[in-house]
Design a protein around this motif. Structure first.
Motif, PDB file in Angstrom:
ATOM      1  N   SER A  32     -28.850   7.853  18.629  1.00  0.00           N
ATOM      2  CA  SER A  32     -29.087   7.116  17.376  1.00  0.00           C
ATOM      3  C   SER A  32     -29.332   5.331  18.032  1.00  0.00           C
ATOM      4  N   ASP A  33     -28.808   5.054  19.096  1.00  0.00           N
ATOM      5  CA  ASP A  33     -29.304   3.783  19.687  1.00  0.00           C
ATOM      6  C   ASP A  33     -29.585   4.298  21.032  1.00  0.00           C
ATOM      7  N   LEU A  34     -30.965   4.190  21.360  1.00  0.00           N
ATOM      8  CA  LEU A  34     -31.474   4.513  22.394  1.00  0.00           C
ATOM      9  C   LEU A  34     -31.264   3.592  23.726  1.00  0.00           C
ATOM     10  N   GLU A  35     -30.947   2.400  23.276  1.00  0.00           N
ATOM     11  CA  GLU A  35     -30.206   1.433  24.547  1.00  0.00           C
ATOM     12  C   GLU A  35     -29.071   1.863  24.772  1.00  0.00           C
ATOM     13  N   ARG A  36     -28.300   2.800  24.165  1.00  0.00           N
ATOM     14  CA  ARG A  36     -26.863   3.286  24.723  1.00  0.00           C
ATOM     15  C   ARG A  36     -26.918   4.585  24.772  1.00  0.00           C
ATOM     16  N   PRO A  37     -27.648   5.019  25.968  1.00  0.00           N
ATOM     17  CA  PRO A  37     -27.565   6.722  26.252  1.00  0.00           C
ATOM     18  C   PRO A  37     -26.366   7.138  26.419  1.00  0.00           C
ATOM     19  N   PRO A  38     -26.187   8.529  26.467  1.00  0.00           N
ATOM     20  CA  PRO A  38     -24.688   9.131  26.739  1.00  0.00           C
ATOM     21  C   PRO A  38     -24.534   9.003  27.944  1.00  0.00           C
ATOM     22  N   LEU A  39     -23.322   9.228  28.598  1.00  0.00           N
ATOM     23  CA  LEU A  39     -22.999   9.360  29.884  1.00  0.00           C
ATOM     24  C   LEU A  39     -23.458  10.905  30.020  1.00  0.00           C
ATOM     25  N   ASN A  40     -23.790  10.949  31.562  1.00  0.00           N
ATOM     26  CA  ASN A  40     -24.266  12.207  32.018  1.00  0.00           C
ATOM     27  C   ASN A  40     -23.074  12.860  32.870  1.00  0.00           C
ATOM     28  N   ALA A  41     -22.146  13.595  32.209  1.00  0.00           N
ATOM     29  CA  ALA A  41     -21.015  14.367  32.476  1.00  0.00           C
ATOM     30  C   ALA A  41     -21.064  15.285  33.828  1.00  0.00           C
ATOM     31  N   ALA A  42     -22.154  16.063  33.729  1.00  0.00           N
ATOM     32  CA  ALA A  42     -22.467  16.889  34.882  1.00  0.00           C
ATOM     33  C   ALA A  42     -22.811  16.006  36.256  1.00  0.00           C
ATOM     34  N   SER A  43     -23.584  14.911  36.075  1.00  0.00           N
ATOM     35  CA  SER A  43     -23.610  14.119  37.152  1.00  0.00           C
ATOM     36  C   SER A  43     -22.754  13.445  37.888  1.00  0.00           C
ATOM     37  N   LEU A  44     -21.678  12.820  36.682  1.00  0.00           N
ATOM     38  CA  LEU A  44     -20.476  12.236  37.200  1.00  0.00           C
ATOM     39  C   LEU A  44     -19.488  13.249  37.789  1.00  0.00           C
ATOM     40  N   ARG A  45     -19.762  14.332  37.343  1.00  0.00           N
ATOM     41  CA  ARG A  45     -18.631  15.150  38.019  1.00  0.00           C
ATOM     42  C   ARG A  45     -18.991  15.425  39.467  1.00  0.00           C
ATOM     43  N   ARG A  46     -20.247  15.937  39.684  1.00  0.00           N
ATOM     44  CA  ARG A  46     -20.760  16.119  40.983  1.00  0.00           C
ATOM     45  C   ARG A  46     -20.661  14.960  42.125  1.00  0.00           C
ATOM     46  N   ALA A  47     -20.593  13.683  41.410  1.00  0.00           N
ATOM     47  CA  ALA A  47     -20.318  12.694  42.248  1.00  0.00           C
ATOM     48  C   ALA A  47     -19.032  12.436  42.531  1.00  0.00           C
ATOM     49  N   LEU A  48     -18.125  12.443  41.753  1.00  0.00           N
ATOM     50  CA  LEU A  48     -16.718  12.052  41.806  1.00  0.00           C
ATOM     51  C   LEU A  48     -15.693  12.990  41.941  1.00  0.00           C
ATOM     52  N   VAL A  49     -15.805  14.225  41.707  1.00  0.00           N
ATOM     53  CA  VAL A  49     -14.869  15.296  41.765  1.00  0.00           C
ATOM     54  C   VAL A  49     -15.387  16.196  42.840  1.00  0.00           C
ATOM     55  N   ARG A  50     -14.340  16.080  43.975  1.00  0.00           N
ATOM     56  CA  ARG A  50     -14.697  16.922  45.153  1.00  0.00           C
ATOM     57  C   ARG A  50     -13.517  17.188  45.867  1.00  0.00           C
ATOM     58  N   ASP A  51     -13.482  18.159  46.850  1.00  0.00           N
ATOM     59  CA  ASP A  51     -12.202  18.718  47.480  1.00  0.00           C
ATOM     60  C   ASP A  51     -11.734  17.524  48.447  1.00  0.00           C
ATOM     61  N   GLY A  52     -10.515  17.420  48.236  1.00  0.00           N
ATOM     62  CA  GLY A  52     -10.163  16.417  49.205  1.00  0.00           C
ATOM     63  C   GLY A  52     -10.035  15.038  48.352  1.00  0.00           C
TER      64      GLY A  52
END
Length: 309
Positions: A32-52
């Motif tokens: 509804s507000d193109l200047e405020r897109p949703p967070l990319n959950a899958a990309s965030l998990r790939r970047a932040l959730v890791r072994d160790g």
């Protein structure tokens, strides 16, 4: 801040505006507000959730009441490092049970679950909200390229039109400990990212956008904040939570806009103290030098900046 992707305000959380909940289906409101897109959950998990790594799970929810409330309710069943993010939060809480809300996708509203025991004595857990404040300010400064400062204990300040404005806050709450789950702390963080001037509810509120941020893309901002928080927490925990050995006390003082200012501390029981903020002690308390020559530590209460020294 609750477990479903909403973020409560921490101590005096970000001053947002009344929430602009969309009517209709979630799909209809998603863009509804193109200047405020949703967070990319899958990309965030790939970047932040890791072994160790510290972060063990990351959940993004479209809306919730409070991410702190949600996450605290699941603290016993979740491992340390659980992250809950909300695109919109309708019942965020700050210090002194203040309520806060903001338009959907206008900021970062999230909570994290930390379980520092047995590495860190419980008496040092009070440093966690201050640690989070330092980490948030550091991460945002690096990516958004805005000057940030902290108002004791953990309000995030930015400069808008030459004035200090509150753009974020942190609320830490004890959670868990039942059924052998291990006691922990839920830290709720709220940051106003793209809030516009017309959306600010009070003159003292601000946002990264209004402070001239180089980006209001929430994905890189969120990654920077969580990476900064992970590094600060791991370093602090490695020395048993010692604020001096971890340099947390020194780093916090260097970024605290309250130190060196005349302030009024409004304390529980309708008592107040006015004096110069001269230090943050080993327990994270603000030390005030009063007019009668007494140095008094303040551990809880509202602090009002009166003037520079």
């Amino acid at each position: 801040m609750t477990p479903r992707d909403a973020a409560d305000e921490p101590s005096d959380t970000p001053s947002g505006s009344p929430s602009s909940s969309s009517s209709g289906s979630p799909d209809a409101s998603r863009w509804s507000d193109l200047e405020r897109p949703p967070l990319n959950a899958a990309s965030l998990r790939r970047a932040l959730v890791r072994d160790g790594g510290l972060w063990t799970s990351l959940e993004v929810v479209p809306a919730t009441g409070s991410t702190n409330t949600d996450l605290a309710g699941r603290a016993d069943e979740l491992p340390e490092g659980a992250v809950l993010v909300a695109e919109e939060q309708s019942a965020g809480r700050g210090r002194l049970d203040r309520r806060w809300s903001a338009p959907a996708r206008s900021g970062l509203f999230f909570s994290v679950l930390l379980k520092p025991g047995p590495d860190v004595p419980v008496e040092r857990w009070g440093w966690l909200p201050l640690l989070a404040g330092v980490a948030v300010a550091t991460g945002l400064s690096r990516v958004a390229e805005v000057d940030t400062a902290l108002k004791w204990p953990n309000d995030l300040l930015v400069t808008v039109g030459g004035e200090e404005r509150k753009a974020g806050g942190i609320l830490a709450e004890r959670a868990g400990g039942a059924a052998g789950g291990g006691a922990g702390v839920v830290i709720g963080i709220g940051v106003n990212v793209s809030l516009r001037a017309a959306e600010l509810p009070v003159p003292g509120a601000g946002s990264l956008a209004l402070a001239g941020a180089s980006t209001v893309d929430r994905d890189p901002l969120f990654r920077a904040v969580l990476r900064s928080l992970e590094q600060s927490y791991v370093d602090w925990r490695a020395v048993g939570g010692d604020p001096a050995a971890s340099r947390l006390q020194e780093t916090y003082a260097a970024g605290c806009a309250t130190l060196g200012r005349m302030v009024r501390a409004e304390l529980p029981g309708d008592r107040s103290i006015t004096g110069e903020a001269v230090a943050v002690d080993g327990d994270g308390r603000l030390v005030l030098a009063t007019g009668d020559g007494v140095q008094e530590p303040v551990g809880a209460g509202d602090v009002v900046h009166l003037r520079g020294v």
